[in-house]
Design a protein around this motif. Structure first.
Motif, PDB file in Angstrom:
ATOM      1  N   UNK A 127      38.871 -34.789 -51.468  1.00 57.72           N
ATOM      2  CA  UNK A 127      38.355 -34.803 -52.950  1.00 57.72           C
ATOM      3  C   UNK A 127      37.835 -33.177 -53.029  1.00 57.72           C
ATOM      4  N   UNK A 128      38.310 -32.805 -54.245  1.00 58.99           N
ATOM      5  CA  UNK A 128      38.098 -31.256 -54.608  1.00 58.99           C
ATOM      6  C   UNK A 128      37.386 -31.351 -55.966  1.00 58.99           C
ATOM      7  N   UNK A 129      36.412 -30.412 -56.417  1.00 64.47           N
ATOM      8  CA  UNK A 129      35.634 -30.513 -57.545  1.00 64.47           C
ATOM      9  C   UNK A 129      36.205 -29.799 -58.600  1.00 64.47           C
ATOM     10  N   UNK A 130      37.464 -29.696 -58.621  1.00 67.35           N
ATOM     11  CA  UNK A 130      38.146 -28.929 -59.801  1.00 67.35           C
ATOM     12  C   UNK A 130      39.701 -29.824 -60.116  1.00 67.35           C
ATOM     13  N   UNK A 131      40.128 -29.470 -61.114  1.00 63.13           N
ATOM     14  CA  UNK A 131      41.456 -29.660 -61.316  1.00 63.13           C
ATOM     15  C   UNK A 131      42.520 -28.821 -60.681  1.00 63.13           C
ATOM     16  N   UNK A 132      42.651 -29.037 -59.407  1.00 64.98           N
ATOM     17  CA  UNK A 132      43.836 -28.461 -58.646  1.00 64.98           C
ATOM     18  C   UNK A 132      45.004 -28.414 -59.397  1.00 64.98           C
ATOM     19  N   UNK A 133      45.799 -27.066 -59.396  1.00 69.50           N
ATOM     20  CA  UNK A 133      45.510 -25.997 -58.579  1.00 69.50           C
ATOM     21  C   UNK A 133      44.551 -24.970 -59.099  1.00 69.50           C
ATOM     22  N   UNK A 134      43.860 -25.297 -60.042  1.00 73.93           N
ATOM     23  CA  UNK A 134      42.788 -24.673 -60.531  1.00 73.93           C
ATOM     24  C   UNK A 134      41.484 -24.459 -59.495  1.00 73.93           C
ATOM     25  N   UNK A 135      41.046 -23.225 -59.198  1.00 75.41           N
ATOM     26  CA  UNK A 135      39.608 -23.052 -58.583  1.00 75.41           C
ATOM     27  C   UNK A 135      39.640 -23.749 -57.301  1.00 75.41           C
ATOM     28  N   UNK A 136      40.729 -23.527 -56.367  1.00 75.75           N
ATOM     29  CA  UNK A 136      40.656 -24.004 -55.022  1.00 75.75           C
ATOM     30  C   UNK A 136      39.226 -23.390 -54.087  1.00 75.75           C
ATOM     31  N   UNK A 137      39.174 -23.912 -53.055  1.00 81.40           N
ATOM     32  CA  UNK A 137      38.087 -23.087 -52.118  1.00 81.40           C
ATOM     33  C   UNK A 137      36.794 -23.453 -52.404  1.00 81.40           C
ATOM     34  N   UNK A 139      32.931 -25.454 -59.028  1.00 79.16           N
ATOM     35  CA  UNK A 139      32.409 -25.546 -60.455  1.00 79.16           C
ATOM     36  C   UNK A 139      31.671 -24.020 -60.704  1.00 79.16           C
ATOM     37  N   UNK A 140      31.287 -23.249 -59.780  1.00 77.92           N
ATOM     38  CA  UNK A 140      30.855 -21.816 -60.128  1.00 77.92           C
ATOM     39  C   UNK A 140      32.030 -21.299 -60.653  1.00 77.92           C
ATOM     40  N   UNK A 141      33.190 -21.272 -59.999  1.00 75.25           N
ATOM     41  CA  UNK A 141      34.390 -20.539 -60.528  1.00 75.25           C
ATOM     42  C   UNK A 141      34.689 -20.990 -61.907  1.00 75.25           C
ATOM     43  N   UNK A 142      34.316 -22.345 -62.094  1.00 80.14           N
ATOM     44  CA  UNK A 142      34.849 -22.913 -63.648  1.00 80.14           C
ATOM     45  C   UNK A 142      34.108 -22.271 -64.781  1.00 80.14           C
ATOM     46  N   UNK A 143      32.889 -22.083 -64.298  1.00 77.87           N
ATOM     47  CA  UNK A 143      31.759 -21.604 -65.237  1.00 77.87           C
ATOM     48  C   UNK A 143      32.004 -20.001 -65.574  1.00 77.87           C
ATOM     49  N   UNK A 144      32.426 -19.545 -64.245  1.00 77.17           N
ATOM     50  CA  UNK A 144      32.456 -17.963 -64.377  1.00 77.17           C
ATOM     51  C   UNK A 144      33.751 -17.487 -65.232  1.00 77.17           C
ATOM     52  N   UNK A 145      34.745 -18.501 -65.293  1.00 78.87           N
ATOM     53  CA  UNK A 145      35.990 -18.295 -65.801  1.00 78.87           C
ATOM     54  C   UNK A 145      35.919 -18.670 -67.177  1.00 78.87           C
ATOM     55  N   UNK A 146      34.659 -19.154 -67.852  1.00 80.68           N
ATOM     56  CA  UNK A 146      34.593 -19.761 -69.143  1.00 80.68           C
ATOM     57  C   UNK A 146      35.554 -20.757 -69.571  1.00 80.68           C
ATOM     58  N   UNK A 147      35.868 -21.780 -68.653  1.00 82.41           N
ATOM     59  CA  UNK A 147      36.796 -22.910 -68.741  1.00 82.41           C
ATOM     60  C   UNK A 147      36.000 -23.849 -69.768  1.00 82.41           C
ATOM     61  N   UNK A 148      36.786 -24.435 -70.577  1.00 78.49           N
ATOM     62  CA  UNK A 148      36.255 -25.301 -71.408  1.00 78.49           C
ATOM     63  C   UNK A 148      36.348 -26.878 -70.774  1.00 78.49           C
ATOM     64  N   UNK A 149      36.996 -27.204 -69.726  1.00 77.80           N
ATOM     65  CA  UNK A 149      36.988 -28.271 -69.043  1.00 77.80           C
ATOM     66  C   UNK A 149      37.131 -28.119 -67.447  1.00 77.80           C
TER      67      UNK A 149
END
Ligand code: GRF
Length: 178
Positions: free
Chosen positions: A93-103, A107-117
């Protein structure tokens, strides 16, 4: 099934609530990990295998009779000989919508990317980092005032919901001889 984890074990807990005695073993690479405490409280045998070049061989040595291996916050790459011993039988289980933000720190990657979801993904494990075939995903909004902690908490609610669903589907497929 066996559950492997390095952290607090909230996903283990969600799986345990669904599958109970279907989980026969918990393995951690971290002696103080919360997942070990939770497993002990549930009466499930635990093993600690600290890192090292032969970690996956040592883990494999404990998995006789296991049908499915569930990674739940296991902070190491799964390698041979474990991978080949469990083809399409290791889930993560991975905390992103893969293939976005692996590794790490998805959740920090999502915020830094300005993602809406963002969200979470259950997938089969292959030799890459969070690259295996997707099984199930759930979406959550990223709010303007989210911190990494508030976003991760929102994602975890969905993790605890979809991980048992994905495991159920995989167990059914195994039963059907897939
Ligand atoms: C989860 O967010 C999972 O997606 C990631 O590590 C975290 C583990 O949390 N792989 P927990 O130990 O299950 O609470």
């Amino acid at each position: 099934m066996a559950v492997l984890g390095s952290g607090t074990g909230s996903n283990f807990q969600a799986l345990y609530e669904e599958f109970g005695a279907g989980i026969v073993l918990v393995i951690s690479d971290r002696p103080g990990a919360g997942i070990l405490e939770k497993a002990k409280r549930a009466g499930i045998p635990t093993i600690v295998e600290k890192g090292g070049p032969d970690l996956c061989a040592r883990i494999l040595g404990h998995l006789e009779g296991i049908d499915l291996v569930c990674l739940a916050g296991f902070m190491r790459l799964v390698k041979e000989p474990l991978l080949s011993a469990f083809p399409r039988r290791i889930l993560n289980i991975h905390p992103s919508l893969l293939p976005k933000y692996p590794g790490l720190g998805a959740w920090v990657q999502a915020i830094e990317d300005g993602a809406g979801e963002s969200g979470c993904t259950v997938h089969y494990v292959d030799a890459g980092m969070d690259t295996g075939e997707l099984i199930l995903q759930a979406r959550v909004p990223v709010l303007r005032d989210d911190t990494p902690e508030t976003l991760h908490a929102r994602i975890q609610v969905e993790e605890h919901r979809i991980y048992p669903l994905a495991v159920k589907a995989c167990l059914a497929a195994i039963k059907d001889g897939e």
